[in-house]
Design a protein around this motif. Sequence first.
Motif, short mmCIF file in Angstrom:
data_model
loop_
_atom_site.label_atom_id
_atom_site.label_comp_id
_atom_site.label_asym_id
_atom_site.label_seq_id
_atom_site.Cartn_x
_atom_site.Cartn_y
_atom_site.Cartn_z
N ALA A 127 13.85 23.69 4.59
CA ALA A 127 12.86 22.81 3.97
C ALA A 127 13.59 21.86 3.04
CB ALA A 127 11.81 23.61 3.20
N GLN A 128 12.98 20.72 2.84
CA GLN A 128 13.51 19.75 1.88
C GLN A 128 12.36 19.16 1.08
OE1 GLN A 128 15.00 15.96 3.47
NE2 GLN A 128 14.53 16.71 5.52
N ALA A 129 12.67 18.87 -0.17
CA ALA A 129 11.65 18.36 -1.08
C ALA A 129 11.40 16.88 -0.81
CB ALA A 129 12.08 18.57 -2.52
N ALA A 130 10.17 16.46 -1.07
CA ALA A 130 9.78 15.06 -0.92
C ALA A 130 8.73 14.76 -1.97
CB ALA A 130 9.24 14.78 0.48
N GLU A 131 8.52 13.47 -2.20
CA GLU A 131 7.54 13.02 -3.18
C GLU A 131 6.54 12.10 -2.51
OE1 GLU A 131 7.33 10.86 -7.59
OE2 GLU A 131 9.25 11.23 -6.59
N VAL A 132 5.27 12.29 -2.83
CA VAL A 132 4.22 11.45 -2.28
C VAL A 132 4.26 10.09 -2.98
CG1 VAL A 132 1.74 11.18 -1.96
CG2 VAL A 132 2.79 13.43 -1.69
N ILE A 145 1.86 8.89 2.29
CA ILE A 145 3.21 8.46 2.63
C ILE A 145 4.18 9.17 1.69
CG2 ILE A 145 4.75 6.51 2.97
CD1 ILE A 145 2.31 6.52 4.81
N ILE A 146 5.23 9.79 2.27
CA ILE A 146 6.25 10.47 1.48
C ILE A 146 7.57 9.71 1.59
CG2 ILE A 146 5.15 12.72 1.75
CD1 ILE A 146 7.17 13.39 3.91
N ASP A 147 8.47 9.99 0.66
CA ASP A 147 9.71 9.23 0.56
C ASP A 147 10.85 9.84 1.37
OD1 ASP A 147 10.03 11.51 -0.93
OD2 ASP A 147 11.00 10.51 -2.63
N ARG A 148 10.57 10.41 2.50
CA ARG A 148 11.60 10.96 3.39
C ARG A 148 11.29 10.50 4.81
NH1 ARG A 148 13.68 11.54 -0.70
NH2 ARG A 148 14.76 13.35 -1.58
N GLY A 149 12.37 10.19 5.57
CA GLY A 149 12.16 9.68 6.92
C GLY A 149 13.27 10.12 7.85
N SER A 178 7.78 8.61 5.72
CA SER A 178 7.03 9.28 6.79
C SER A 178 5.56 9.32 6.42
CB SER A 178 7.55 10.71 7.02
OG SER A 178 8.91 10.69 7.41
N GLU A 179 4.74 9.41 7.45
CA GLU A 179 3.29 9.49 7.27
C GLU A 179 2.84 10.92 7.51
OE1 GLU A 179 0.17 6.41 8.79
OE2 GLU A 179 0.28 8.02 10.27
N VAL A 180 2.08 11.44 6.58
CA VAL A 180 1.61 12.82 6.64
C VAL A 180 0.09 12.81 6.77
CG1 VAL A 180 1.48 15.04 5.46
CG2 VAL A 180 3.53 13.63 5.25
N THR A 181 -0.42 13.43 7.82
CA THR A 181 -1.86 13.57 8.01
C THR A 181 -2.32 14.86 7.33
OG1 THR A 181 -1.76 12.41 10.12
CG2 THR A 181 -3.72 13.73 9.69
N LEU A 182 -3.26 14.73 6.43
CA LEU A 182 -3.71 15.89 5.66
C LEU A 182 -4.57 16.81 6.53
CD1 LEU A 182 -4.67 14.14 2.31
CD2 LEU A 182 -2.47 15.09 3.00
N VAL A 183 -4.68 18.04 6.09
CA VAL A 183 -5.43 19.03 6.86
C VAL A 183 -6.92 18.71 6.89
CG1 VAL A 183 -3.79 20.91 6.49
CG2 VAL A 183 -5.59 20.49 4.80
N ILE A 184 -7.41 17.86 5.98
CA ILE A 184 -8.84 17.54 5.97
C ILE A 184 -9.15 16.31 6.83
CG2 ILE A 184 -9.19 18.57 3.71
CD1 ILE A 184 -9.08 15.75 2.51
N ASP A 185 -8.14 15.73 7.48
CA ASP A 185 -8.40 14.60 8.37
C ASP A 185 -9.17 15.08 9.59
OD1 ASP A 185 -7.40 11.62 8.93
OD2 ASP A 185 -7.33 12.74 10.80
N ALA A 274 -1.68 15.80 -4.79
CA ALA A 274 -0.32 16.30 -4.55
C ALA A 274 0.69 15.21 -4.84
CB ALA A 274 -0.18 16.80 -3.12
N ARG A 275 1.78 15.58 -5.44
CA ARG A 275 2.83 14.61 -5.73
C ARG A 275 4.18 15.07 -5.18
NH1 ARG A 275 4.60 12.26 -11.70
NH2 ARG A 275 6.30 10.91 -10.95
N HIS A 276 4.51 16.33 -5.42
CA HIS A 276 5.76 16.88 -4.90
C HIS A 276 5.42 17.87 -3.79
CE1 HIS A 276 8.26 15.13 -8.07
NE2 HIS A 276 7.27 15.44 -8.89
N VAL A 277 6.08 17.72 -2.64
CA VAL A 277 5.79 18.56 -1.48
C VAL A 277 7.09 19.04 -0.87
CG1 VAL A 277 3.62 17.35 -1.00
CG2 VAL A 277 5.73 16.54 0.06
N MET A 278 6.94 19.96 0.08
CA MET A 278 8.08 20.47 0.85
C MET A 278 7.81 20.20 2.32
SD MET A 278 10.22 21.86 -1.35
CE MET A 278 11.20 22.95 -0.33
#
Length: 306
Positions: A127-132, A145-149, A178-185, A274-278
């Motif tokens: 896993a790697q950390a990312a920020e929203v 959108i997160i700051d990892r690609g 990268s674009e992250v689709t949330l679980v509530i989509d 959410a701001r910091h994610v894995m």
Amino acid sequence: MPLGTLDRSPPPFFKQGPSALSKLMVCSALALFLMVADARFEIAQPLRAAVATALYPLEWLAMRPVLGLRFVGTYFESLQSAQASEAAARRKLALQSLRANRVEELEIENGRLRKLLELRERIGTRAQAAEVLYDAADPYSRKVIIDRGLAHGIAPGSPVVDESGVLGQVTRVHPLVSEVTLVIDREQAIPVLNARTGSRSLAYGDPSGQGGVLELRYMPGNADVQVGDLLTTSGVDGVYPPGLPVARVVKVERRADSGFARIECAPQALVQGARHVMVLTPLSAELPQRPPPEDAAAAVRKGQRK
């Protein structure tokens, strides 16, 4: 009366008496005597007090305009000073409030980062950390959108979690973001496992609810599901590692006119803050790859020759 009979001689005051110089010397001597006597014996003090008392009302009236102008000047000066002090106090209070909010925000962020580190150790996958960075501009979807690609090794389909649970899945990868689709989509579905009963089901996103919820669809009306049940990832899809918190059941409706129950679940992750994610490696990428059929046949023949 004839003019000749008028007395044309000057008045006696100017004709008789001491001269002007004599009068000056007498008055000067008298003044000097009075000054010396007042300095030594204070003989003029009662007279001075009486005159001061008699002149006090006139002095009081004469000082009113001066005191009024002085009061007006002091009032405006004090008002400006008070306004300046109030502005300085407001700036200081705003700065202190900003610092206090910053400290509180840092404490919350520190706690979330600690939980993320504990979660990474518990998962045991890469896993790697990312920020929203920001929410996606599409108003009909729930994406961030997160700051990892691609430059950071992010692959499409990678699970994304925060310190509380599953946040979503990477659906589009760019070189740096990268674009992250949330679980509530509404287009997102995730296999889940009821931690209490062990039954598997499929949770679909429902952004129409207040703040966004998940829904367990096609569950029988007599299904053993209760409010408060924790739903975790089942791991059968080959994407999400098993055991990650997904949602908790908050509403169960068993309708007589339908054979299915309506089950709503609240996501465990902070889908709105959410701001910091894995970003996790998909579970299928962690499994050993099977060799191609021709390689397997060659390995079998090699073993038979031995």
